[in-house]
Design an enzyme around this catalytic site. Structure first.
Site, short mmCIF file in Angstrom:
data_model
loop_
_atom_site.label_atom_id
_atom_site.label_comp_id
_atom_site.label_asym_id
_atom_site.label_seq_id
_atom_site.Cartn_x
_atom_site.Cartn_y
_atom_site.Cartn_z
N LYS A 188 6.52 1.59 5.08
CA LYS A 188 5.32 2.87 4.52
C LYS A 188 5.91 4.70 4.92
O LYS A 188 4.56 4.55 5.77
CB LYS A 188 4.14 1.89 4.51
CG LYS A 188 3.92 0.99 3.35
CD LYS A 188 2.77 0.40 3.56
CE LYS A 188 2.67 -0.69 2.31
NZ LYS A 188 2.45 -2.75 3.22
P1 BMP Z 1 -0.58 -11.63 2.52
O1 BMP Z 1 -0.04 -11.99 1.45
O2 BMP Z 1 -0.98 -11.88 3.31
O3 BMP Z 1 -1.88 -10.10 1.98
O4 BMP Z 1 0.52 -10.07 2.48
C1 BMP Z 1 0.91 -9.19 2.06
C2 BMP Z 1 2.35 -8.19 2.69
O5 BMP Z 1 2.18 -7.18 0.65
C3 BMP Z 1 1.51 -7.62 3.93
O6 BMP Z 1 2.26 -7.89 4.26
C4 BMP Z 1 1.19 -6.33 2.93
O7 BMP Z 1 1.36 -5.72 4.35
C5 BMP Z 1 2.06 -6.21 1.68
N1 BMP Z 1 1.26 -5.44 0.95
C6 BMP Z 1 0.23 -5.55 -0.04
O8 BMP Z 1 -0.19 -7.01 0.67
N2 BMP Z 1 -0.40 -4.96 -0.35
C7 BMP Z 1 0.35 -3.72 -1.11
O9 BMP Z 1 -0.26 -3.02 -2.15
C8 BMP Z 1 1.50 -3.02 -0.36
C9 BMP Z 1 1.81 -3.55 0.50
O10 BMP Z 1 3.40 -3.57 1.47
#
Ligand code: BMP
Length: 264
Positions: free
Chosen positions: A94
């Site tokens: 990002k």
């Molecule tokens: P999780 O399914 O454990 O919540 O992980 C989501 C992943 O996606 C994390 O690595 C986070 O940084 C990324 N992410 C997100 O959750 N929402 C966004 O809007 C953008 C992301 O990159």
């Protein structure tokens, strides 16, 4: 027609971005629209999980800066594994600074991201210069490289507005060779089949949020209602008792949702 109902193989032929083309072909070949966010503390665990999850994923997503001992050797191993087991690596950095700074962060510094990541994520906030910087750096690399622009976020209370989303989609359209897709929560640029929609915030089961603003929808909602092409799953898989079995379940459920979507 909206790209949501066009098969990935067909979209690949229409993609102006080389990495997007390769990704769409890979997804069709592997029958996987699953990206796992391997947000683990230790680099050894990252490599072990990558090996286990490899058969089920189209993309492995890293946050190099949250994994301890993420060395050059680790990124080389990951890169080699990705080639061998047919998946792509997305470093979810990002980037969000002026072009000059991002060029250095992307190619140099402690991670030398451009060397091993097929794809990176970038905020559109700073303006065109950030994508131009990546485009210039990519010209120095032999392998195809691309980026995903953040147009929307999954987190509660984020400050992104409709104007901001519009600006991000316009920016994506200006750099068709470099922008492989958008990170977003709804179908955007539906008339651009080469733009791949990466949608995070997905988890099976009853849990719909964490304590820090993350919001989760089901795999089917992400693919059918939100229009996600590549679905990002983190803790839903990495936190499971058996991540490999869980990844297989997600892969099957997500692919079935995609097939249902293109049949509409
Ligand atoms: P999780 O399914 O454990 O919540 O992980 C989501 C992943 O996606 C994390 O690595 C986070 O940084 C990324 N992410 C997100 O959750 N929402 C966004 O809007 C953008 C992301 O990159």
């Amino acid at each position: 027609t909206s790209k949501a109902t066009i098969p990935f193989e067909t979209r690949a032929q229409q993609a102006p971005c080389e990495v997007s083309k390769l990704l769409l072909k890979l997804m069709a070949r592997k029958k996987s629209n699953l990206c796992v966010a391997v947000d683990v503390d230790q680099a050894n665990d990252l490599i072990d999980l990558a090996k286990l999850l490899a058969p089920h994923i189209c993309i492995l997503k890293t946050h190099a800066d949250l994994t301890k001992n993420f060395t050059g050797e680790i990124s080389r191993q990951l890169h080699a594994l990705a080639k061998q087991a047919d998946f792509m690596v997305l470093e979810d950095r990002k980037f969000a600074d002026i072009g000059n700074t991002v060029a250095k962060q992307y190619s140099g510094g402690c991670f030398e991201v451009s060397r091993w990541a097929d794809l990176v994520t970038v905020h559109s906030l700073p303006g065109d210069g950030i994508v131009k910087a990546l485009e210039e750096e990519n010209a120095k690399i032999e392998e195809p490289r691309g980026c995903f622009l953040l147009a929307e976020m999954s987190s509660e209370g984020n400050l992104i507005t409709t104007e901001y989303i519009k600006g991000s989609t316009q920016m994506a359209s200006k750099f068709p060779k470099t922008v492989a897709g958008l990170v977003c929560q709804s179908l955007l640029l539906a008339d651009q089949p080469g733009i791949v929609q990466l949608t995070p915030g997905v988890r099976r089961g009853e849990i719909k949020e964490d304590s820090l603003g993350q919001r989760w929808v089901t795999p089917e909602e992400a693919v059918i209602e939100k229009g996600g092409d590549v679905i990002v799953v983190g803790r839903g898989i990495t936190g499971a008792k058996c991540p490999e079995k869980e990844a297989k379940l997600y892969q099957e459920e997500l692919w079935a949702a995609y097939e249902k979507r293109i049949a509409i």
